[in-house]
Design an enzyme around this catalytic site. Structure first.
Site, PDB file in Angstrom:
ATOM      1  N   ASP A  31       7.489  10.681  21.648  1.00  0.00           N
ATOM      2  CA  ASP A  31       6.947   9.336  21.443  1.00  0.00           C
ATOM      3  C   ASP A  31       7.319   8.498  22.660  1.00  0.00           C
ATOM      4  O   ASP A  31       8.308   8.787  23.343  1.00  0.00           O
ATOM      5  CB  ASP A  31       7.513   8.715  20.161  1.00  0.00           C
ATOM      6  N   THR A  87      -5.169   5.984  16.236  1.00  0.00           N
ATOM      7  CA  THR A  87      -6.578   5.778  16.629  1.00  0.00           C
ATOM      8  C   THR A  87      -7.039   4.505  15.928  1.00  0.00           C
ATOM      9  O   THR A  87      -7.749   4.565  14.927  1.00  0.00           O
ATOM     10  CB  THR A  87      -7.461   6.968  16.201  1.00  0.00           C
ATOM     11  N   ARG A 154      -1.267  12.144   2.269  1.00  0.00           N
ATOM     12  CA  ARG A 154      -1.121  10.796   1.723  1.00  0.00           C
ATOM     13  C   ARG A 154       0.232  10.252   2.128  1.00  0.00           C
ATOM     14  O   ARG A 154       1.228  10.981   2.069  1.00  0.00           O
ATOM     15  CB  ARG A 154      -1.187  10.829   0.190  1.00  0.00           C
ATOM     16  N   HIS A 251      -8.439   4.736 -10.329  1.00  0.00           N
ATOM     17  CA  HIS A 251      -7.691   3.614 -10.891  1.00  0.00           C
ATOM     18  C   HIS A 251      -8.205   2.313 -10.311  1.00  0.00           C
ATOM     19  O   HIS A 251      -8.142   2.111  -9.103  1.00  0.00           O
ATOM     20  CB  HIS A 251      -6.197   3.742 -10.570  1.00  0.00           C
ATOM     21  N   CYS A 260      -5.788   4.318   6.380  1.00  0.00           N
ATOM     22  CA  CYS A 260      -6.876   5.303   6.472  1.00  0.00           C
ATOM     23  C   CYS A 260      -8.209   4.822   5.896  1.00  0.00           C
ATOM     24  O   CYS A 260      -9.182   4.693   6.633  1.00  0.00           O
ATOM     25  CB  CYS A 260      -6.462   6.589   5.779  1.00  0.00           C
ATOM     26  N   LYS A 321       0.331   0.470  -1.322  1.00  0.00           N
ATOM     27  CA  LYS A 321       0.434   1.272  -2.551  1.00  0.00           C
ATOM     28  C   LYS A 321       1.914   1.521  -2.780  1.00  0.00           C
ATOM     29  O   LYS A 321       2.747   1.179  -1.923  1.00  0.00           O
ATOM     30  CB  LYS A 321      -0.337   2.579  -2.421  1.00  0.00           C
TER      31      LYS A 321
HETATM   32  C1  UDX Z   1      -5.448   8.549   2.134  1.00  0.00           C
HETATM   33  C2  UDX Z   1      -5.980   9.900   1.636  1.00  0.00           C
HETATM   34  O1  UDX Z   1      -5.583  10.116   0.301  1.00  0.00           O
HETATM   35  C3  UDX Z   1      -5.483  11.006   2.516  1.00  0.00           C
HETATM   36  O2  UDX Z   1      -6.026  12.239   2.093  1.00  0.00           O
HETATM   37  C4  UDX Z   1      -5.910  10.694   3.925  1.00  0.00           C
HETATM   38  O3  UDX Z   1      -5.582  11.695   4.802  1.00  0.00           O
HETATM   39  C5  UDX Z   1      -5.352   9.358   4.373  1.00  0.00           C
HETATM   40  O4  UDX Z   1      -5.794   8.355   3.483  1.00  0.00           O
HETATM   41  P1  UDX Z   1      -3.253   7.093   1.858  1.00  0.00           P
HETATM   42  O5  UDX Z   1      -3.946   6.051   2.664  1.00  0.00           O
HETATM   43  O6  UDX Z   1      -1.850   7.425   2.166  1.00  0.00           O
HETATM   44  O7  UDX Z   1      -4.054   8.478   1.965  1.00  0.00           O
HETATM   45  O8  UDX Z   1      -3.266   6.654   0.353  1.00  0.00           O
HETATM   46  P2  UDX Z   1      -3.989   6.919  -1.044  1.00  0.00           P
HETATM   47  O9  UDX Z   1      -2.929   7.278  -2.002  1.00  0.00           O
HETATM   48  O10 UDX Z   1      -5.128   7.819  -0.960  1.00  0.00           O
HETATM   49  O11 UDX Z   1      -4.471   5.416  -1.395  1.00  0.00           O
HETATM   50  C6  UDX Z   1      -5.306   4.677  -0.536  1.00  0.00           C
HETATM   51  C7  UDX Z   1      -5.608   3.330  -1.117  1.00  0.00           C
HETATM   52  O12 UDX Z   1      -6.453   3.413  -2.241  1.00  0.00           O
HETATM   53  C8  UDX Z   1      -4.381   2.537  -1.611  1.00  0.00           C
HETATM   54  O13 UDX Z   1      -4.538   1.171  -1.265  1.00  0.00           O
HETATM   55  C9  UDX Z   1      -4.413   2.742  -3.103  1.00  0.00           C
HETATM   56  O14 UDX Z   1      -3.765   1.728  -3.805  1.00  0.00           O
HETATM   57  C10 UDX Z   1      -5.901   2.736  -3.352  1.00  0.00           C
HETATM   58  N1  UDX Z   1      -6.261   3.457  -4.576  1.00  0.00           N
HETATM   59  C11 UDX Z   1      -6.030   4.797  -4.672  1.00  0.00           C
HETATM   60  C12 UDX Z   1      -6.862   2.775  -5.631  1.00  0.00           C
HETATM   61  O15 UDX Z   1      -7.084   1.564  -5.577  1.00  0.00           O
HETATM   62  N2  UDX Z   1      -7.241   3.495  -6.726  1.00  0.00           N
HETATM   63  C13 UDX Z   1      -7.027   4.818  -6.837  1.00  0.00           C
HETATM   64  O16 UDX Z   1      -7.393   5.388  -7.857  1.00  0.00           O
HETATM   65  C14 UDX Z   1      -6.404   5.499  -5.786  1.00  0.00           C
END
Ligand code: UDX
Length: 431
Positions: A31, A87, A154, A251, A260, A321
């Site tokens: 890094d 990115t 995730r 949810h 992401c 989250k």
């Molecule tokens: C996500 C993807 O899951 C992962 O596969 C990818 O490589 C990167 O992006 P992440 O951003 O860590 O991962 O979180 P994730 O748990 O998927 O939640 C993303 C967002 O969606 C959060 O803000 C979460 O609160 C929201 N979410 C998730 C909902 O509002 N409802 C749901 O049912 C699930």
């Protein structure tokens, strides 16, 4: 076992490096941030990831994991170089590959012949070619290979998802190179899909866009449930038993955030526009998501009687989250900013993201726990689904709050009947 360099010690790079070391490879993770590297050398992990500190320590102690400042030293002996740098979203919505290209040009003259450079960060369709061009223009040997190997991890579950992925996707036009990359995952039980670079890159975006679509869809259903007196929790339960639909990522809440989904949906929309295609559905997914955040603010304003100026509001949760300290594109931060802008007096608590939030939102007080946050508040807003919020002493919370004892549960974490019995004016999402 192989010699691997991982460039970028962030949310993707550290788990990638630590997991490869765990699988027996020799890994150097680099890094540009000297303080970050110094901390990692001592086994101090700068991000909140379950199981990661133990894995980093294991790697350091076995000698299979090292950290290094700068990419040049790290790639000297590498057979594989994983690019795990950021990115970010550029001004026009497209993913900005400046850092990626910079790394490729920097390492190009140092790479040994036959090294494979692997794009791990989420990069738009065509990025494998972009990196190949940057390597060539930087003077890389002609037989340096390039592949796309997107991560699907995730946050908060990075170790679990890296060691137990649902699939490994490798995009490469050279089968021999693709096979070499796939061998790195020999000890991982997962289907390996070898495809062309553009398809691999699209798999990542399509997957995230699909999950984002599920979230916006269920948020719309929730909003409709409110209008027709249905309970979205029951609805989702009834839907989820159909295995074609499933229970996951369904949810309702304040909309998706994080590093992401928001960025990747925008980037995919940009890719579509660039290709002359109107991706109407994805546009709506993004619009619905932005509206959902605003809807939470509306609920809070209504709970406060229509005007937020001077109203004490408690926020529970700031991270995008649960189980992460990450504030990037967090709906909770959006809500906090809007409440402050409307004159509310906001006090927040988050089990992990409080320090970062106090820098980001200087006008907001950070409490030491849920009770301090709620004390004296007229409205309590639950924004992140931290499990511990469920188990708070709500009797204590209520007695410390002021009328109208309103609770806006933007994650549907609490039991409405129990909350109302305790004297709260409870509101969830879609119920
Ligand atoms: C996500 C993807 O899951 C992962 O596969 C990818 O490589 C990167 O992006 P992440 O951003 O860590 O991962 O979180 P994730 O748990 O998927 O939640 C993303 C967002 O969606 C959060 O803000 C979460 O609160 C929201 N979410 C998730 C909902 O509002 N409802 C749901 O049912 C699930």
């Amino acid at each position: 076992m192989s010699q691997i360099a991982v460039i970028g010690a962030g949310y993707v790079g550290i788990p990638t490096a630590a997991c490869f070391a765990h699988l027996g490879h020799h890994v150097v993770c680099a890094d540009v941030d000297e303080a970050r590297v110094a901390a990692l050398m001592k086994g101090e992990v700068p991000i909140l990831e379950e199981g990661l500190p133990a894995l980093v320590m294991e790697g350091l102690q076995s000698g299979r994991l090292r950290f290094e400042v700068g990419a040049r030293e790290a790639v000297r002996d590498a057979e594989f170089v994983f690019i795990c740098v950021q990115t970010p979203q550029g001004a026009n919505g497209a993913a900005d590959l400046t850092v990626v290209e910079g790394v490729a040009r920097e390492i190009a003259p140092i790479l040994r012949p036959g090294t494979v450079v692997v794009n791990k960060s989420t990069m738009p369709v065509g990025s494998t070619d972009t990196v190949a061009r940057a390597l060539r223009s930087g003077g890389a040997a002609h037989d340096v290979g390039v592949a796309s190997n997107p991560e699907f991890l995730r946050e908060g579950q990075a170790v679990h998802d890296t060691l137990g992925p649902h699939r490994v996707v490798i995009g490469c036009d050279d089968t021999e190179v693709a096979v070499r990359v796939s061998e790195l995952y020999r000890d991982i039980q997962a289907p390996v899909l070898v495809t062309d670079p553009a398809s691999a890159e699209m798999i990542k975006y399509a997957s995230n866009a699909f999950l984002a679509t599920k979230i916006s869809f269920v948020n719309e259903i929730a909003n409709l449930c409110e209008l027709v007196n249905a309970d979205v929790r029951e609805v989702v339960l009834g839907m989820g038993y159909d295995p074609r639909i499933g229970f996951e990522v369904l949810h309702p809440g304040p909309g998706f955030g994080g590093s992401c989904f928001p960025k990747d949906t925008f980037a995919l929309l940009h890719t579509a526009q660039g290709a002359g295609y109107d991706f109407e559905l994805l546009r709506s997914v993004i619009d619905v998501n932005l509206r959902q955040r605003a809807l939470v603010v509306e609920k809070v304003r209504a709970a406060a009687g229509g005007d937020l100026s001077g109203v004490s509001v408690a926020l529970w949760g700031l991270a995008f989250k649960a189980n992460t300290d990450d504030l990037r594109d967090s709906p909770a931060v959006f809500v906090a900013e809007r409440l402050l802008a409307e004159g509310a007096v906001v006090r927040a608590f988050d089990p992990a993201a409080g320090d970062a939030a106090s820098v980001r939102l200087p006008g907001m007080a950070i409490a030491a726990d849920v009770y301090e946050a709620a004390s004296g508040a007229s409205v309590l807003v639950l924004l992140t689904e931290w499990d511990e919020f469920r188990w708070a002493d709500f009797e204590r919370v209520r007695t410390s709050m002021k009328p109208p004892f309103a609770v806006v549960d933007a994650r549907n974490l609490l039991d409405p009947a129990a909350m109302r019995r305790r004297g709260f004016a409870y509101q969830g999402i879609g119920r």
